[in-house]
Design a protein around this motif. Sequence first.
Motif, short mmCIF file in Angstrom:
data_model
loop_
_atom_site.label_atom_id
_atom_site.label_comp_id
_atom_site.label_asym_id
_atom_site.label_seq_id
_atom_site.Cartn_x
_atom_site.Cartn_y
_atom_site.Cartn_z
N ALA A 35 0.88 -1.19 0.00
CA ALA A 35 0.00 0.00 0.00
C ALA A 35 0.91 1.24 0.00
O ALA A 35 2.01 1.20 0.55
N PHE A 36 0.43 2.29 -0.63
CA PHE A 36 1.27 3.50 -0.69
C PHE A 36 0.80 4.57 0.27
O PHE A 36 -0.38 4.74 0.55
N SER A 72 -1.52 -2.58 -3.07
CA SER A 72 -2.91 -2.68 -2.57
C SER A 72 -3.55 -1.30 -2.41
O SER A 72 -4.51 -1.15 -1.65
N GLY A 73 -3.01 -0.29 -3.12
CA GLY A 73 -3.67 1.02 -3.12
C GLY A 73 -3.24 1.89 -1.96
O GLY A 73 -2.21 1.66 -1.31
N GLY A 74 -4.05 2.90 -1.68
CA GLY A 74 -3.73 3.85 -0.62
C GLY A 74 -3.72 3.18 0.75
O GLY A 74 -4.57 2.32 1.02
N ASP A 75 -2.78 3.58 1.58
CA ASP A 75 -2.65 3.01 2.94
C ASP A 75 -3.81 3.52 3.80
O ASP A 75 -3.85 4.69 4.19
N ILE A 119 -4.65 -4.22 -6.45
CA ILE A 119 -6.01 -3.97 -5.93
C ILE A 119 -6.20 -2.48 -5.66
O ILE A 119 -5.25 -1.80 -5.25
N GLY A 120 -7.42 -1.99 -5.85
CA GLY A 120 -7.75 -0.59 -5.53
C GLY A 120 -6.87 0.36 -6.34
O GLY A 120 -6.68 0.18 -7.55
N GLY A 121 -6.32 1.37 -5.65
CA GLY A 121 -5.42 2.31 -6.34
C GLY A 121 -4.19 1.62 -6.90
O GLY A 121 -3.54 2.14 -7.81
#
Length: 273
Positions: A35-36, A72-75, A119-121
Amino acid sequence: IEWEECGDHFEDIRYHVSHEGIARITINRPDVHNAFRPQTVAEMIQALDSARHDSRVGVIILTGAGGKAFCSGGDQRIRGDYGGYRDDQGVHHLNVLDFQRDLRTCPKPVVAMVAGYAIGGGHVLHLMCDLTIAADNAVFGQTGPKVGSFDGGFGAAYLARIVGQKKAREIWFLCRQYDAHQALDMGLINHVVAHEALERETVRWCREMLQHSPMALRCLKAALNADCDGQAGLQALAGNATMLYYMTEEGQEGRNAFNERRRPDFSRYPRNP
Ligand code: 2NE
């Protein structure tokens, strides 16, 4: 392939360049499935800029560390109430949208090398890359309506250009997960290989592009982008809508549910006519 580490000041990513002209940006937060946070994105922006300006580099790989996830997108742990993801100073960012644009306008081909979850973002990041090579353990999908988020820019419009309107609506409305072969069948990715062969195969694709005229590749990328450049304006507007949505209770319920490891309860929110 021999990689030279070129970014020893990075914390959240690793940046390598090979002697044959391939740059590799690796999101390195495997504990949270890559996640970022705003810093991760700022570092990816910097690394991509280095690769763009490095005349040795002809092709760029974007990947995730650990083999279990691409991204996995935004943290969600640091998603704040004021329209974005909080940095250490408490400022809220949606800077991943800047990085999406950078991937798109980078004149060198960018290849997503996906093992595990995109996934996601994180799914939108692979989407923004010119090509995607996936391992057989790859999993693709959007989660926005479950976690109180959406990407109404490239994440919706460009996705629909790639997989068609019906499939794009299915992906966003149902938030299902798709394996690598399903993703290949819907034209979402270019190739599937055994996990052990992922880097070898991705490098093979990169080497083929490195044989070709950089100017022709550059112009073709711009040409293919031009067809849907109106989506860049949509992205700016949609990013603002996401920012506003993150400030609402309804949006925050999705985030809270993920962080509290429970199902979201959106029953209080109106289904407006
Ligand atoms: C990726 C997925 C489906 C994997 O599930 P599973 O069961 O294999 O792993 P688990 O246990 O959920 O994840 C492992 C660890 O990573 C953390 C988890 O909390 C867990 O931590 P621990 O229990 O080990 O402490 N983790 C995973 N993803 C995280 C995230 N995004 N933020 C913080 N921690 C995360 C499953 O993990 C999943 O569904 N993840 C969330 C995907 C998601 O909803 N991402 C955000 C979408 S919104 C977005 O990215 C966005 C946007 O829509 C618009 C603008 C900007 C950003």
